[in-house]
Scaffold this motif. Structure first.
Motif, PDB file in Angstrom:
ATOM      1  N   LEU A   9       9.380  -1.591   4.469  1.00  0.00           N
ATOM      2  CA  LEU A   9       8.033  -1.023   4.483  1.00  0.00           C
ATOM      3  C   LEU A   9       7.318  -1.458   3.211  1.00  0.00           C
ATOM      4  O   LEU A   9       7.756  -1.128   2.107  1.00  0.00           O
ATOM      5  CB  LEU A   9       8.116   0.496   4.592  1.00  0.00           C
ATOM      6  CG  LEU A   9       8.872   0.986   5.828  1.00  0.00           C
ATOM      7  CD1 LEU A   9       9.235   2.451   5.699  1.00  0.00           C
ATOM      8  CD2 LEU A   9       8.054   0.747   7.071  1.00  0.00           C
ATOM      9  N   THR A  10       6.244  -2.210   3.371  1.00  0.00           N
ATOM     10  CA  THR A  10       5.498  -2.730   2.233  1.00  0.00           C
ATOM     11  C   THR A  10       4.021  -2.378   2.378  1.00  0.00           C
ATOM     12  O   THR A  10       3.512  -2.262   3.503  1.00  0.00           O
ATOM     13  CB  THR A  10       5.637  -4.266   2.134  1.00  0.00           C
ATOM     14  OG1 THR A  10       5.219  -4.864   3.376  1.00  0.00           O
ATOM     15  CG2 THR A  10       7.077  -4.663   1.832  1.00  0.00           C
ATOM     16  N   PRO A  11       3.324  -2.215   1.239  1.00  0.00           N
ATOM     17  CA  PRO A  11       1.886  -1.938   1.326  1.00  0.00           C
ATOM     18  C   PRO A  11       1.149  -3.093   2.012  1.00  0.00           C
ATOM     19  O   PRO A  11       1.521  -4.260   1.870  1.00  0.00           O
ATOM     20  CB  PRO A  11       1.461  -1.835  -0.148  1.00  0.00           C
ATOM     21  CG  PRO A  11       2.717  -1.477  -0.880  1.00  0.00           C
ATOM     22  CD  PRO A  11       3.807  -2.195  -0.134  1.00  0.00           C
ATOM     23  N   LYS A  12       0.110  -2.744   2.754  1.00  0.00           N
ATOM     24  CA  LYS A  12      -0.689  -3.755   3.445  1.00  0.00           C
ATOM     25  C   LYS A  12      -1.507  -4.578   2.450  1.00  0.00           C
ATOM     26  O   LYS A  12      -1.705  -4.170   1.298  1.00  0.00           O
ATOM     27  CB  LYS A  12      -1.637  -3.075   4.435  1.00  0.00           C
ATOM     28  CG  LYS A  12      -0.940  -2.546   5.659  1.00  0.00           C
ATOM     29  CD  LYS A  12      -1.963  -1.990   6.625  1.00  0.00           C
ATOM     30  CE  LYS A  12      -1.323  -1.558   7.919  1.00  0.00           C
ATOM     31  NZ  LYS A  12      -2.316  -0.982   8.840  1.00  0.00           N
ATOM     32  N   VAL A  13      -1.996  -5.699   2.925  1.00  0.00           N
ATOM     33  CA  VAL A  13      -2.855  -6.567   2.124  1.00  0.00           C
ATOM     34  C   VAL A  13      -3.988  -5.741   1.520  1.00  0.00           C
ATOM     35  O   VAL A  13      -4.590  -4.911   2.201  1.00  0.00           O
ATOM     36  CB  VAL A  13      -3.451  -7.700   2.993  1.00  0.00           C
ATOM     37  CG1 VAL A  13      -4.432  -8.541   2.189  1.00  0.00           C
ATOM     38  CG2 VAL A  13      -2.362  -8.569   3.571  1.00  0.00           C
ATOM     39  N   GLY A  14      -4.250  -5.951   0.238  1.00  0.00           N
ATOM     40  CA  GLY A  14      -5.325  -5.246  -0.445  1.00  0.00           C
ATOM     41  C   GLY A  14      -4.910  -3.912  -1.043  1.00  0.00           C
ATOM     42  O   GLY A  14      -5.672  -3.307  -1.790  1.00  0.00           O
ATOM     43  N   ARG A  15      -3.707  -3.449  -0.732  1.00  0.00           N
ATOM     44  CA  ARG A  15      -3.215  -2.180  -1.299  1.00  0.00           C
ATOM     45  C   ARG A  15      -2.380  -2.479  -2.543  1.00  0.00           C
ATOM     46  O   ARG A  15      -1.785  -3.551  -2.657  1.00  0.00           O
ATOM     47  CB  ARG A  15      -2.340  -1.414  -0.299  1.00  0.00           C
ATOM     48  CG  ARG A  15      -2.890  -1.188   1.086  1.00  0.00           C
ATOM     49  CD  ARG A  15      -4.200  -0.404   1.096  1.00  0.00           C
ATOM     50  NE  ARG A  15      -4.562   0.146   2.373  1.00  0.00           N
ATOM     51  CZ  ARG A  15      -5.068  -0.527   3.402  1.00  0.00           C
ATOM     52  NH1 ARG A  15      -5.222  -1.823   3.347  1.00  0.00           N
ATOM     53  NH2 ARG A  15      -5.414   0.092   4.515  1.00  0.00           N
ATOM     54  N   ASP A  16      -2.345  -1.525  -3.469  1.00  0.00           N
ATOM     55  CA  ASP A  16      -1.501  -1.682  -4.655  1.00  0.00           C
ATOM     56  C   ASP A  16      -0.059  -1.913  -4.230  1.00  0.00           C
ATOM     57  O   ASP A  16       0.448  -1.205  -3.356  1.00  0.00           O
ATOM     58  CB  ASP A  16      -1.556  -0.431  -5.546  1.00  0.00           C
ATOM     59  CG  ASP A  16      -2.862  -0.323  -6.322  1.00  0.00           C
ATOM     60  OD1 ASP A  16      -3.571  -1.337  -6.450  1.00  0.00           O
ATOM     61  OD2 ASP A  16      -3.153   0.785  -6.801  1.00  0.00           O
ATOM     62  N   GLY A  17       0.584  -2.909  -4.835  1.00  0.00           N
ATOM     63  CA  GLY A  17       1.981  -3.181  -4.546  1.00  0.00           C
ATOM     64  C   GLY A  17       2.223  -4.118  -3.388  1.00  0.00           C
ATOM     65  O   GLY A  17       3.373  -4.329  -2.988  1.00  0.00           O
ATOM     66  N   TYR A  18       1.162  -4.706  -2.831  1.00  0.00           N
ATOM     67  CA  TYR A  18       1.293  -5.628  -1.697  1.00  0.00           C
ATOM     68  C   TYR A  18       2.340  -6.696  -1.986  1.00  0.00           C
ATOM     69  O   TYR A  18       2.395  -7.253  -3.072  1.00  0.00           O
ATOM     70  CB  TYR A  18      -0.064  -6.278  -1.397  1.00  0.00           C
ATOM     71  CG  TYR A  18       0.017  -7.441  -0.434  1.00  0.00           C
ATOM     72  CD1 TYR A  18       0.311  -7.225   0.911  1.00  0.00           C
ATOM     73  CD2 TYR A  18      -0.172  -8.744  -0.865  1.00  0.00           C
ATOM     74  CE1 TYR A  18       0.401  -8.288   1.799  1.00  0.00           C
ATOM     75  CE2 TYR A  18      -0.093  -9.816   0.013  1.00  0.00           C
ATOM     76  CZ  TYR A  18       0.190  -9.581   1.348  1.00  0.00           C
ATOM     77  OH  TYR A  18       0.288 -10.632   2.215  1.00  0.00           O
ATOM     78  N   VAL A  19       3.190  -6.957  -0.997  1.00  0.00           N
ATOM     79  CA  VAL A  19       4.237  -7.975  -1.099  1.00  0.00           C
ATOM     80  C   VAL A  19       3.865  -9.117  -0.159  1.00  0.00           C
ATOM     81  O   VAL A  19       3.628  -8.888   1.038  1.00  0.00           O
ATOM     82  CB  VAL A  19       5.616  -7.396  -0.717  1.00  0.00           C
ATOM     83  CG1 VAL A  19       6.689  -8.471  -0.765  1.00  0.00           C
ATOM     84  CG2 VAL A  19       5.978  -6.216  -1.625  1.00  0.00           C
TER      85      VAL A  19
END
Length: 146
Positions: free
Chosen positions: A96-106
């Motif tokens: 589970l990873t943050p979506k594009v544009g969110r802090d922490g995006y992978v």
């Protein structure tokens, strides 16, 4: 929405968890939970499995690992190796990873590069909530440990 929804105010919750292919009775290990994790998704997963999550200190073999991972959480390859310890043969990892544009995006390319180093294959990616994407990883049958 789904007729299986139990909560009038959260009808989409069981659908979110159902999209992960989880089943009742499955043991889910959760790694990387933090304040930014999606609690509605977590609750929906628990509702589907009927089980509480176990952590990285468990002695149980788990069916699924939920790995919440952000860009600043360290090395993704190391994280993958760490989670494979308790995963049963045929088990699934949901990254589970943050979506594009969110802090922490992978970056997707980072996931694609890290997975095979740890002996994992990516199979699909879902938009699982407003802020999180879920990438399904499995150990290929030819790469299973004995």
């Amino acid at each position: 929405m789904s007729a299986t929804a139990d909560h009038a105010d959260g009808k989409e919750q069981p659908n979110m968890a159902a999209r992960l292919g989880l089943e009742a009775g499955w043991i889910v290990q959760e790694i990387g939970y933090d304040d930014d994790s999606d609690n509605e998704l977590r609750d929906a997963i628990k509702a589907v499995t009927g089980e509480e999550f176990v952590d990285d200190q468990t002695d149980e073999v788990v069916d699924v690992v939920l790995l919440w991972f952000r860009d600043d959480d360290g090395d993704l390859v190391d994280a993958f190796f760490d989670i494979l310890t308790d995963l049963k043969a045929g088990g699934v990892v949901w990254l589970l990873t943050p979506k594009v544009g969110r802090d922490g995006y992978v970056e997707g390319s980072d996931i694609a590069e890290a997975a095979p180093v740890a002996g994992l294959s990516t199979t699909s990616t879902l938009s699982i909530s407003a802020d999180w994407s879920a990438t399904k990883l499995v150990v290929p049958k030819s790469g299973r440990r004995g």
